[in-house]
Scaffold this active site. Structure first.
Site, short mmCIF file in Angstrom:
data_model
loop_
_atom_site.label_atom_id
_atom_site.label_comp_id
_atom_site.label_asym_id
_atom_site.label_seq_id
_atom_site.Cartn_x
_atom_site.Cartn_y
_atom_site.Cartn_z
CD GLU A 49 -2.83 -0.94 2.52
OE1 GLU A 49 -2.62 0.00 3.31
OE2 GLU A 49 -3.68 -1.82 2.72
CG ASP A 60 -3.71 8.34 8.05
OD1 ASP A 60 -3.72 7.11 8.19
OD2 ASP A 60 -3.91 8.91 6.96
#
Length: 270
Positions: A49, A60
Site C-alpha cells: 500500500e 491517520d
C-alpha cells in the site's frame, strides 16, 4: 486475474497469510521512498500500500500524518506518486500495488484522468478511507473502466445491517480496520478480530486483510492466524521517522519488514 487476485490465490495455495506493508509516497524523499518501495517484496511484502500524501489525513494518527507532511515538504504530488509506481513496475510486474488515502486529491486530479494514469502506471487498486459506498458513483465507473479494484473498509462499528452494503461491491479484498479511531494509536484483542473476520467472511468470498494496531512480528503473526493478510503501516513509518539521518535508512526499513514477514509466514506452521 488481477495481480491482487493472483497474489491471494498464491497465498491460499501456500496455506499462509500475506503481509501488506504501507509507506507514504515521497517519505522522506522521493528517491529514498522509491528505494524503500522497491526493496519491500524481497523483504517479504506480499502486497504494497502506498499512501497518497494529503494535507488533512483525518483517519491517520501522528506517525502517518508526519509522514505525509515530510512527503509534501519533499515535493511529492499525485503525478510524482504515480511516477514512483511506474518506476517500481520497471523491476516488478507481480507485486500488487494499492494506493491509499483520501478522495480530495483524486477528485482534484480528475477521476477519469486519475484512473487512466494510475492503471497505466501499474496501480492495481485504491483505498479511500473517506469514501462510503453510497458516494462512489463519481469515481467507481472510471476505476472499473481501467481495471482498478476499489477496496472497501469494514470496522468494529460495521453492524449486520451495514455489512452487506460494505462488502456488496467490494473488490480485491476487504480491509478490516481492527480498532475504532486513528492509525497507530491502539490495538484490538485478537478474539474480537477473529470473530469480526469470521463475520465478514460469511458475507463475502473476498480475502480479508486486517490492519491498525499491528506493531511487531508477534502481533502480525497473531493476525495471520485468523485473517488472510496482516497490514502494517504506522510501525513501518515509525522506522522511517526514527532513522531519517541514517545512511542505511532503506535497509533499516527492509530489515524490520523482514522480521514482520517471518512472523506472518511462520504463523500457521505446525
Amino acid at each position: 486475474m488481477s495481480r491482487i487476485a493472483t497474489r491471494f490465490a498464491e497465498l491460499r495455495a501456500a496455506n499462509r497469510a500475506g503481509l501488506v506493508t504501507f509507506v507514504t509516497a515521497g517519505d522522506p524523499t522521493l528517491e529514498l521512498s522509491l528505494n524503500i518501495v522497491c526493496g519491500l517484496p524481497a523483504a517479504g511484502a506480499d502486497v504494497i500500500e502506498i499512501g497518497m500524501p494529503f494535507t488533512d489525513p483525518m483517519a491517520d494518527g501522528p506517525a502517518i500524518q508526519a509522514a505525509g507532511l515530510r512527503a509534501l515538504a519533499a515535493g511529492t504530488t499525485m503525478v510524482k506518486t504515480l511516477a514512483l509506481v511506474r518506476a517500481f513496475r520497471a523491476g516488478d510486474n507481480a507485486t500488487p500495488i494499492v494506493l491509499m488515502g483520501y478522495l480530495n486529491p483524486v477528485l482534484a486530479y480528475g477521476p477519469d484522468r486519475f484512473a487512466a494514469d494510475a492503471a497505466e502506471a501499474g496501480v492495481d487498486g485504491l483505498i479511500l478511507v473517506d469514501l462510503p459506498p453510497e458516494e462512489e458513483d463519481e469515481l467507481a465507473p472510471a476505476l472499473a473502466k481501467n481495471g482498478l479494484s476499489l477496496v472497501r473498509l469494514a470496522t468494529p462499528t460495521t453492524d449486520a445491517a451495514r455489512l452487506p452494503t460494505v462488502v456488496g461491491g467490494a473488490q480485491g479484498f476487504v480491509y478490516y480496520v481492527a480498532v475504532a479511531g486513528v492509525t497507530g494509536t491502539k490495538s484490538a484483542a485478537i478474539g474480537s478480530i477473529e470473530s469480526a473476520v469470521t463475520r465478514i467472511k460469511a458475507a463475502t468470498d473476498l480475502p480479508v486483510a486486517v490492519g491498525f494496531g499491528i506493531r511487531d512480528a508477534a502481533s502480525a503473526a497473531a493476525i495471520a492466524r485468523v485473517a488472510d493478510a496482516a497490514v502494517v503501516g504506522s510501525a513501518i513509518v515509525d522506522v522511517i521517522a526514527n532513522q531519517l539521518d541514517a545512511d542505511d535508512l532503506p535497509a533499516q526499513v527492509h530489515g524490520f519488514v523482514a522480521e514482520l514477514a517471518r512472523g506472518v509466514r511462520g504463523a500457521r506452521q505446525g
